[in-house]
Design a protein around this motif. Structure first.
Motif, PDB file in Angstrom:
ATOM      1  N   ASN A 109      50.888  95.952 -27.496  1.00  0.00           N
ATOM      2  CA  ASN A 109      52.308  96.340 -27.523  1.00  0.00           C
ATOM      3  C   ASN A 109      53.243  95.138 -27.593  1.00  0.00           C
ATOM      4  OD1 ASN A 109      51.810  99.143 -27.331  1.00  0.00           O
ATOM      5  ND2 ASN A 109      51.504  98.956 -25.121  1.00  0.00           N
ATOM      6  N   SER A 110      52.673  93.961 -27.801  1.00  0.00           N
ATOM      7  CA  SER A 110      53.517  92.765 -27.874  1.00  0.00           C
ATOM      8  C   SER A 110      54.103  92.624 -29.280  1.00  0.00           C
ATOM      9  CB  SER A 110      52.705  91.516 -27.532  1.00  0.00           C
ATOM     10  OG  SER A 110      51.875  91.133 -28.618  1.00  0.00           O
ATOM     11  N   LYS A 111      55.102  91.767 -29.403  1.00  0.00           N
ATOM     12  CA  LYS A 111      55.751  91.527 -30.699  1.00  0.00           C
ATOM     13  C   LYS A 111      55.199  90.278 -31.383  1.00  0.00           C
ATOM     14  CE  LYS A 111      60.029  93.757 -29.160  1.00  0.00           C
ATOM     15  NZ  LYS A 111      61.485  93.609 -28.932  1.00  0.00           N
ATOM     16  N   LEU A 112      54.116  89.749 -30.852  1.00  0.00           N
ATOM     17  CA  LEU A 112      53.531  88.540 -31.427  1.00  0.00           C
ATOM     18  C   LEU A 112      52.798  88.853 -32.724  1.00  0.00           C
ATOM     19  CD1 LEU A 112      51.986  86.881 -28.232  1.00  0.00           C
ATOM     20  CD2 LEU A 112      54.209  86.399 -29.283  1.00  0.00           C
ATOM     21  N   SER A 113      52.857  87.920 -33.666  1.00  0.00           N
ATOM     22  CA  SER A 113      52.071  88.041 -34.884  1.00  0.00           C
ATOM     23  C   SER A 113      50.604  87.802 -34.560  1.00  0.00           C
ATOM     24  CB  SER A 113      52.545  87.029 -35.926  1.00  0.00           C
ATOM     25  OG  SER A 113      52.264  85.717 -35.489  1.00  0.00           O
ATOM     26  N   ARG A 114      49.721  88.088 -35.511  1.00  0.00           N
ATOM     27  CA  ARG A 114      48.287  87.889 -35.285  1.00  0.00           C
ATOM     28  C   ARG A 114      47.984  86.434 -34.942  1.00  0.00           C
ATOM     29  NH1 ARG A 114      43.662  91.298 -34.684  1.00  0.00           N
ATOM     30  NH2 ARG A 114      41.840  89.992 -35.084  1.00  0.00           N
ATOM     31  N   SER A 115      48.602  85.513 -35.651  1.00  0.00           N
ATOM     32  CA  SER A 115      48.340  84.092 -35.396  1.00  0.00           C
ATOM     33  C   SER A 115      48.885  83.676 -34.034  1.00  0.00           C
ATOM     34  CB  SER A 115      48.970  83.228 -36.499  1.00  0.00           C
ATOM     35  OG  SER A 115      50.368  83.410 -36.547  1.00  0.00           O
ATOM     36  N   GLU A 116      50.022  84.235 -33.646  1.00  0.00           N
ATOM     37  CA  GLU A 116      50.578  83.932 -32.329  1.00  0.00           C
ATOM     38  C   GLU A 116      49.686  84.512 -31.224  1.00  0.00           C
ATOM     39  OE1 GLU A 116      55.390  83.719 -33.233  1.00  0.00           O
ATOM     40  OE2 GLU A 116      54.417  85.675 -32.993  1.00  0.00           O
ATOM     41  N   GLN A 117      49.142  85.688 -31.474  1.00  0.00           N
ATOM     42  CA  GLN A 117      48.202  86.268 -30.518  1.00  0.00           C
ATOM     43  C   GLN A 117      46.975  85.380 -30.360  1.00  0.00           C
ATOM     44  OE1 GLN A 117      47.101  90.335 -31.218  1.00  0.00           O
ATOM     45  NE2 GLN A 117      49.213  91.069 -31.360  1.00  0.00           N
ATOM     46  N   ASP A 118      46.436  84.918 -31.491  1.00  0.00           N
ATOM     47  CA  ASP A 118      45.257  84.047 -31.442  1.00  0.00           C
ATOM     48  C   ASP A 118      45.531  82.799 -30.614  1.00  0.00           C
ATOM     49  OD1 ASP A 118      43.622  85.697 -32.929  1.00  0.00           O
ATOM     50  OD2 ASP A 118      44.164  84.773 -34.843  1.00  0.00           O
ATOM     51  N   LYS A 119      46.697  82.217 -30.807  1.00  0.00           N
ATOM     52  CA  LYS A 119      47.062  81.002 -30.063  1.00  0.00           C
ATOM     53  C   LYS A 119      47.156  81.292 -28.560  1.00  0.00           C
ATOM     54  CE  LYS A 119      50.529  77.284 -30.038  1.00  0.00           C
ATOM     55  NZ  LYS A 119      50.936  77.379 -28.634  1.00  0.00           N
ATOM     56  N   THR A 120      47.776  82.419 -28.225  1.00  0.00           N
ATOM     57  CA  THR A 120      47.924  82.794 -26.818  1.00  0.00           C
ATOM     58  C   THR A 120      46.567  83.087 -26.183  1.00  0.00           C
ATOM     59  OG1 THR A 120      50.110  83.724 -27.250  1.00  0.00           O
ATOM     60  CG2 THR A 120      49.003  84.449 -25.252  1.00  0.00           C
ATOM     61  N   ILE A 121      45.712  83.775 -26.914  1.00  0.00           N
ATOM     62  CA  ILE A 121      44.369  84.073 -26.400  1.00  0.00           C
ATOM     63  C   ILE A 121      43.593  82.782 -26.177  1.00  0.00           C
ATOM     64  CG2 ILE A 121      42.148  85.131 -26.965  1.00  0.00           C
ATOM     65  CD1 ILE A 121      43.782  87.294 -28.489  1.00  0.00           C
ATOM     66  N   ASP A 122      43.686  81.852 -27.125  1.00  0.00           N
ATOM     67  CA  ASP A 122      43.011  80.560 -26.975  1.00  0.00           C
ATOM     68  C   ASP A 122      43.470  79.845 -25.705  1.00  0.00           C
ATOM     69  OD1 ASP A 122      41.555  80.857 -29.301  1.00  0.00           O
ATOM     70  OD2 ASP A 122      42.985  79.746 -30.548  1.00  0.00           O
ATOM     71  N   GLU A 123      44.778  79.872 -25.454  1.00  0.00           N
ATOM     72  CA  GLU A 123      45.333  79.197 -24.285  1.00  0.00           C
ATOM     73  C   GLU A 123      44.789  79.806 -22.989  1.00  0.00           C
ATOM     74  OE1 GLU A 123      49.658  78.053 -26.332  1.00  0.00           O
ATOM     75  OE2 GLU A 123      49.504  79.697 -24.874  1.00  0.00           O
ATOM     76  N   HIS A 124      44.662  81.135 -22.979  1.00  0.00           N
ATOM     77  CA  HIS A 124      44.223  81.797 -21.744  1.00  0.00           C
ATOM     78  C   HIS A 124      42.704  81.737 -21.565  1.00  0.00           C
ATOM     79  CE1 HIS A 124      48.379  83.164 -21.772  1.00  0.00           C
ATOM     80  NE2 HIS A 124      48.202  83.421 -20.484  1.00  0.00           N
ATOM     81  N   LEU A 125      41.975  81.676 -22.649  1.00  0.00           N
ATOM     82  CA  LEU A 125      40.537  81.421 -22.538  1.00  0.00           C
ATOM     83  C   LEU A 125      40.294  80.044 -21.915  1.00  0.00           C
ATOM     84  CD1 LEU A 125      39.297  82.816 -25.973  1.00  0.00           C
ATOM     85  CD2 LEU A 125      38.508  83.591 -23.724  1.00  0.00           C
ATOM     86  N   GLU A 126      41.097  79.073 -22.345  1.00  0.00           N
ATOM     87  CA  GLU A 126      40.987  77.728 -21.776  1.00  0.00           C
ATOM     88  C   GLU A 126      41.424  77.725 -20.316  1.00  0.00           C
ATOM     89  OE1 GLU A 126      42.532  73.144 -22.617  1.00  0.00           O
ATOM     90  OE2 GLU A 126      43.071  74.753 -24.012  1.00  0.00           O
ATOM     91  N   LEU A 127      42.482  78.479 -20.007  1.00  0.00           N
ATOM     92  CA  LEU A 127      42.993  78.538 -18.643  1.00  0.00           C
ATOM     93  C   LEU A 127      41.932  79.004 -17.656  1.00  0.00           C
ATOM     94  CD1 LEU A 127      45.573  78.381 -16.785  1.00  0.00           C
ATOM     95  CD2 LEU A 127      45.881  80.817 -17.275  1.00  0.00           C
ATOM     96  N   VAL A 128      41.134  79.998 -18.060  1.00  0.00           N
ATOM     97  CA  VAL A 128      40.103  80.537 -17.151  1.00  0.00           C
ATOM     98  C   VAL A 128      38.724  79.942 -17.426  1.00  0.00           C
ATOM     99  CG1 VAL A 128      41.362  82.685 -16.800  1.00  0.00           C
ATOM    100  CG2 VAL A 128      39.650  82.566 -18.629  1.00  0.00           C
ATOM    101  N   GLY A 129      38.643  78.960 -18.327  1.00  0.00           N
ATOM    102  CA  GLY A 129      37.393  78.250 -18.568  1.00  0.00           C
ATOM    103  C   GLY A 129      36.337  79.057 -19.293  1.00  0.00           C
TER     104      GLY A 129
END
Length: 276
Positions: A109-129
């Motif tokens: 339900n977010s307004k992020l584009s697919r590429s923006e979603q990918d970037k955000t997911i990458d950041e949070h995968l790194e955040l939780v290791g």
């Protein structure tokens, strides 16, 4: 840790009852008032039946019916919101989705584009290791790793508040200890308000700036204990241990009442005759 301007919680004179067919309503929470500052880490402890998980559900917007006021950043709660993430004891991952896709589903339900979603997911995968496990399925993860995915999923929308309902209760002691350290690091990194409900007094004291001690039948706030110690914390700290034991004394009378009730139950049980 610098303070943020969002994530303030104001709970004023909240009462909550549940209706029961053919019986009197069941009071669960009574006259709950609590003021939480932006960026604070609050632990809520209490015995079973004190209403602490119900209080968390009210904050999440999952329980619309209650008396009193609950405001987030000055605005009354109106249902669920992406500004409030929640993590349950059960990780609730979809077994047919990979780690990455389990996180992505929170962004539907977010307004992020697919590429923006990918970037955000990458950041949070790194955040939780868990970057190395992004293509794994839940069945290939340990319990602790699954909970880290659940935490990443709850944070991926950049909420102002993270609510945690016994998130480590089903894990073994070593995994729980490690994830408490991880959660402490994430809180310090994300600088958001976190509220954890737990039966584990040591966990609440280790993580929280303040610990809300609740008593049952119906649930009330008995007292609020400040944990004025810097992060990161050491578990063998004398001051931390002293605060923990001080809070545990609040439950000693309740435990005595439980033992007395058990004794009465045993006496009643012995009145019966059985064939074995």
């Amino acid at each position: 840790m610098t303070q943020q301007s969002t994530g303030a919680v104001l709970i004023q004179h909240v009462n909550k009852t549940y209706s029961r067919a053919g019986e009197a309503p069941l009071p669960v929470l009574e006259y709950i008032s609590l003021d939480i500052k932006p960026g604070e880490f609050i632990g809520i402890v209490g015995s079973s039946g004190c209403g602490k998980s119900t209080l968390l559900r009210l904050l999440a917007g999952l329980e619309p019916s209650f008396e009193g006021n609950i405001k987030i950043d000055g605005q009354p709660i109106q249902g669920t919101s992406l500004e409030r993430g929640i993590v349950f004891q059960d990780h609730r991952l979809f077994p047919w989705l990979t780690v990455r896709d389990n996180i992505r589903i929170a962004l539907q339900n977010s307004k992020l584009s697919r590429s923006e979603q990918d970037k955000t997911i990458d950041e949070h995968l790194e955040l939780v290791g868990l970057t190395a496990f992004q293509n794994a399925y839940p069945s290939q993860l340990s319990g602790g790793m699954s909970q880290r995915v659940a935490i990443a999923r709850s944070l991926v929308n950049r909420p102002n508040i993270l609510l945690l309902d016994e998130p480590f209760g089903a894990l073994d002691a070593l995994t729980r200890s490690n994830l408490q350290q991880e959660l402490q690091r994430i809180w310090h990194t994300e600088k958001i308000t976190m509220i954890i409900v737990t039966h584990d007094v040591e966990e609440a004291v280790f993580l929280g700036n303040r610990v809300v001690v609740m008593q049952p039948n119906p649930g009330k706030i008995k007292r609020i204990v400040s944990v004025d110690l810097p992060h990161p914390r050491q578990r063998d700290s004398v001051r931390l241990t002293a605060i923990k034991h001080d809070i545990l004394r609040d439950f000693s009378q309740f435990s005595l009442d439980q033992l007395n009730e058990l004794s009465l139950t045993r006496q009643r049980f012995e009145e019966f005759q059985f064939s074995w």
